[in-house]
Write a protein that holds these residues in place. Sequence first.
Motif, PDB file in Angstrom:
ATOM      1  N   GLN A 253      25.297  30.512  45.448  1.00 44.61           N
ATOM      2  CA  GLN A 253      26.012  31.721  45.852  1.00 44.61           C
ATOM      3  C   GLN A 253      27.155  31.931  44.870  1.00 44.61           C
ATOM      4  O   GLN A 253      27.848  30.984  44.500  1.00 44.61           O
ATOM      5  N   LEU A 254      27.337  33.167  44.435  1.00 44.55           N
ATOM      6  CA  LEU A 254      28.373  33.487  43.460  1.00 44.55           C
ATOM      7  C   LEU A 254      29.482  34.277  44.119  1.00 44.55           C
ATOM      8  O   LEU A 254      29.236  35.301  44.767  1.00 44.55           O
ATOM      9  N   LEU A 255      30.708  33.814  43.965  1.00 44.74           N
ATOM     10  CA  LEU A 255      31.891  34.530  44.428  1.00 44.74           C
ATOM     11  C   LEU A 255      32.699  34.938  43.206  1.00 44.74           C
ATOM     12  O   LEU A 255      33.174  34.081  42.450  1.00 44.74           O
ATOM     13  N   LEU A 256      32.833  36.248  42.987  1.00 49.36           N
ATOM     14  CA  LEU A 256      33.599  36.763  41.853  1.00 49.36           C
ATOM     15  C   LEU A 256      34.991  37.190  42.312  1.00 49.36           C
ATOM     16  O   LEU A 256      35.140  37.874  43.330  1.00 49.36           O
ATOM     17  N   LEU A 257      35.991  36.796  41.539  1.00 46.56           N
ATOM     18  CA  LEU A 257      37.379  37.165  41.811  1.00 46.56           C
ATOM     19  C   LEU A 257      37.791  38.205  40.784  1.00 46.56           C
ATOM     20  O   LEU A 257      38.041  37.877  39.617  1.00 46.56           O
ATOM     21  N   PRO A 258      37.867  39.485  41.185  1.00 39.24           N
ATOM     22  CA  PRO A 258      38.024  40.588  40.221  1.00 39.24           C
ATOM     23  C   PRO A 258      39.281  40.525  39.364  1.00 39.24           C
ATOM     24  O   PRO A 258      39.222  40.751  38.160  1.00 39.24           O
ATOM     25  N   GLY A 259      40.432  40.212  39.935  1.00 41.22           N
ATOM     26  CA  GLY A 259      41.668  40.290  39.152  1.00 41.22           C
ATOM     27  C   GLY A 259      42.166  38.960  38.651  1.00 41.22           C
ATOM     28  O   GLY A 259      43.279  38.864  38.122  1.00 41.22           O
ATOM     29  N   ALA A 260      41.367  37.916  38.795  1.00 42.12           N
ATOM     30  CA  ALA A 260      41.839  36.566  38.502  1.00 42.12           C
ATOM     31  C   ALA A 260      41.430  36.106  37.111  1.00 42.12           C
ATOM     32  O   ALA A 260      40.389  36.496  36.582  1.00 42.12           O
ATOM     33  N   GLY A 261      42.285  35.268  36.536  1.00 39.51           N
ATOM     34  CA  GLY A 261      41.978  34.619  35.272  1.00 39.51           C
ATOM     35  C   GLY A 261      41.681  33.152  35.495  1.00 39.51           C
ATOM     36  O   GLY A 261      41.649  32.665  36.631  1.00 39.51           O
ATOM     37  N   HIS A 262      41.518  32.428  34.409  1.00 38.21           N
ATOM     38  CA  HIS A 262      41.070  31.040  34.490  1.00 38.21           C
ATOM     39  C   HIS A 262      42.048  30.163  35.272  1.00 38.21           C
ATOM     40  O   HIS A 262      41.624  29.280  36.025  1.00 38.21           O
ATOM     41  N   ASN A 263      43.339  30.400  35.083  1.00 28.51           N
ATOM     42  CA  ASN A 263      44.338  29.494  35.648  1.00 28.51           C
ATOM     43  C   ASN A 263      45.002  29.997  36.924  1.00 28.51           C
ATOM     44  O   ASN A 263      45.844  29.287  37.492  1.00 28.51           O
ATOM     45  N   ASP A 264      44.649  31.194  37.392  1.00 30.99           N
ATOM     46  CA  ASP A 264      45.307  31.698  38.604  1.00 30.99           C
ATOM     47  C   ASP A 264      44.312  32.031  39.706  1.00 30.99           C
ATOM     48  O   ASP A 264      44.599  32.803  40.612  1.00 30.99           O
ATOM     49  N   TRP A 265      43.126  31.442  39.647  1.00 27.93           N
ATOM     50  CA  TRP A 265      42.090  31.721  40.638  1.00 27.93           C
ATOM     51  C   TRP A 265      42.536  31.347  42.051  1.00 27.93           C
ATOM     52  O   TRP A 265      42.185  32.037  43.012  1.00 27.93           O
ATOM     53  N   PHE A 266      43.307  30.265  42.180  1.00 26.11           N
ATOM     54  CA  PHE A 266      43.650  29.759  43.503  1.00 26.11           C
ATOM     55  C   PHE A 266      44.429  30.792  44.310  1.00 26.11           C
ATOM     56  O   PHE A 266      44.218  30.931  45.523  1.00 26.11           O
ATOM     57  N   SER A 267      45.310  31.528  43.647  1.00 28.90           N
ATOM     58  CA  SER A 267      46.111  32.525  44.364  1.00 28.90           C
ATOM     59  C   SER A 267      45.271  33.714  44.821  1.00 28.90           C
ATOM     60  O   SER A 267      45.717  34.498  45.661  1.00 28.90           O
ATOM     61  N   SER A 268      44.074  33.867  44.270  1.00 26.60           N
ATOM     62  CA  SER A 268      43.172  34.959  44.682  1.00 26.60           C
ATOM     63  C   SER A 268      42.236  34.556  45.814  1.00 26.60           C
ATOM     64  O   SER A 268      41.482  35.384  46.317  1.00 26.60           O
TER      65      SER A 268
ATOM     66  N   VAL B 202      32.369  29.901  41.775  1.00 25.72           N
ATOM     67  CA  VAL B 202      33.486  30.839  41.802  1.00 25.72           C
ATOM     68  C   VAL B 202      33.811  31.224  40.358  1.00 25.72           C
ATOM     69  O   VAL B 202      34.155  30.365  39.544  1.00 25.72           O
ATOM     70  N   GLY B 203      33.673  32.511  40.054  1.00 26.54           N
ATOM     71  CA  GLY B 203      33.959  33.009  38.711  1.00 26.54           C
ATOM     72  C   GLY B 203      35.094  34.007  38.726  1.00 26.54           C
ATOM     73  O   GLY B 203      35.276  34.744  39.701  1.00 26.54           O
ATOM     74  N   CYS B 204      35.861  34.028  37.649  1.00 21.73           N
ATOM     75  CA  CYS B 204      37.003  34.941  37.530  1.00 21.73           C
ATOM     76  C   CYS B 204      36.696  35.999  36.474  1.00 21.73           C
ATOM     77  O   CYS B 204      36.436  35.671  35.312  1.00 21.73           O
ATOM     78  N   GLU B 205      36.739  37.267  36.868  1.00 19.88           N
ATOM     79  CA  GLU B 205      36.327  38.342  35.967  1.00 19.88           C
ATOM     80  C   GLU B 205      37.270  38.513  34.784  1.00 19.88           C
ATOM     81  O   GLU B 205      36.885  39.084  33.766  1.00 19.88           O
ATOM     82  N   GLN B 206      38.520  38.029  34.897  1.00 20.51           N
ATOM     83  CA  GLN B 206      39.473  38.136  33.797  1.00 20.51           C
ATOM     84  C   GLN B 206      39.630  36.803  33.056  1.00 20.51           C
ATOM     85  O   GLN B 206      40.617  36.609  32.340  1.00 20.51           O
ATOM     86  N   ASP B 207      38.675  35.934  33.199  1.00 23.60           N
ATOM     87  CA  ASP B 207      38.728  34.616  32.558  1.00 23.60           C
ATOM     88  C   ASP B 207      38.499  34.767  31.059  1.00 23.60           C
ATOM     89  O   ASP B 207      37.438  35.216  30.619  1.00 23.60           O
ATOM     90  N   THR B 208      39.492  34.389  30.268  1.00 30.37           N
ATOM     91  CA  THR B 208      39.366  34.465  28.817  1.00 30.37           C
ATOM     92  C   THR B 208      39.053  33.103  28.199  1.00 30.37           C
ATOM     93  O   THR B 208      38.674  33.032  27.021  1.00 30.37           O
ATOM     94  N   LEU B 209      39.221  32.026  28.958  1.00 25.49           N
ATOM     95  CA  LEU B 209      38.934  30.695  28.433  1.00 25.49           C
ATOM     96  C   LEU B 209      37.442  30.371  28.542  1.00 25.49           C
ATOM     97  O   LEU B 209      36.801  29.965  27.570  1.00 25.49           O
ATOM     98  N   ILE B 210      36.890  30.540  29.739  1.00 21.08           N
ATOM     99  CA  ILE B 210      35.446  30.418  29.946  1.00 21.08           C
ATOM    100  C   ILE B 210      34.988  31.743  30.547  1.00 21.08           C
ATOM    101  O   ILE B 210      35.058  31.931  31.764  1.00 21.08           O
ATOM    102  N   PRO B 211      34.582  32.691  29.721  1.00 24.23           N
ATOM    103  CA  PRO B 211      34.232  34.031  30.221  1.00 24.23           C
ATOM    104  C   PRO B 211      33.269  33.980  31.398  1.00 24.23           C
ATOM    105  O   PRO B 211      32.421  33.089  31.489  1.00 24.23           O
ATOM    106  N   VAL B 212      33.435  34.943  32.294  1.00 22.05           N
ATOM    107  CA  VAL B 212      32.767  34.891  33.592  1.00 22.05           C
ATOM    108  C   VAL B 212      31.244  34.895  33.475  1.00 22.05           C
ATOM    109  O   VAL B 212      30.555  34.435  34.394  1.00 22.05           O
ATOM    110  N   TRP B 213      30.700  35.356  32.370  1.00 23.46           N
ATOM    111  CA  TRP B 213      29.231  35.386  32.273  1.00 23.46           C
ATOM    112  C   TRP B 213      28.634  33.988  32.317  1.00 23.46           C
ATOM    113  O   TRP B 213      27.470  33.811  32.720  1.00 23.46           O
TER     114      TRP B 213
END
Length: 271
Positions: free
Chosen positions: A237-252, A213-224
């Motif tokens: 399998q990769l699941l990308l969360l478009p609007g989520a950052g490193h610490n708010d992935w759960f709400s997405s 699970v990767g977060c496209e707005q992750d600034t701590l560990i960039p999604v790449w």
Amino acid sequence: MSLLFSALRFALVVYVVAAVALYVFQDRLLLPPVPSVTDIRSGHHGDYEVQAWYPSGGYSGYVVTPDGREPVGTVLVYHGNAESAENKQSLAEVFVRVGYRAVLVEYPGHGRRPGARTMRAALAASRSALSDARAQWTGPVFLAGESLGAGMAAQVVSGNESAVAGVLLITPWDSLENVASEKLRLFPVRWILHSPFDSVDALKHYVGRVVVVGCEQDTLIPVWHAERLARLHPHAQLLLLPGAGHNDWFSSMTTDRWRDVFCWLQVAPAQ
């Protein structure tokens, strides 16, 4: 010229001191003090039970169990840095709802668990959690880790491939060395790190299911980093969360997204 030479010598001394400090104090940087949290209340919580876990006589985290039914398996949950097992109750609830036992693994020096707060101690505790869980319970064992915990989970798989039914890696690094190299470009990170914590290498012999699970707005560990990890594992399998950052992935993570995760992991819900 003398002034320039002195300035260069001073800069070199500062650089060397900084490099040495990064080597000596990296555990403190990677595992900062954990903010105080309220203990999870043991006992009945609606549709699940919570108990402290003492597999070998010492406190090692919490066990969260579906109320009134036998779990169909176990999920070991590894938390991130600046966290403790108490922070993962909401994640445990996700697995309990589909009939699994969730073990919130604690690292030494975090939460209520005494000990040295080091990466080596955290990894040893993470590995022990798998062997302790398998000794205590039957059924499939899955690993779920977030951030630092994803790195721990990947390392636990290495050498224990046949014991792990599936792995969920949330906001992971591909290797700690790659992330650190991005943030500390002026330093020879490869030589400074005690261990590269290479998740790609740790999973190379694992033929089970891996969900990233990767977060496209992750600034701590960039999604790449998550994308590379998933790309280099043939079963991931990769699941990308478009609007989520490193610490708010759960709400997405919607119900549909969790359903996809369970499907990819081949998690079998309780009947």
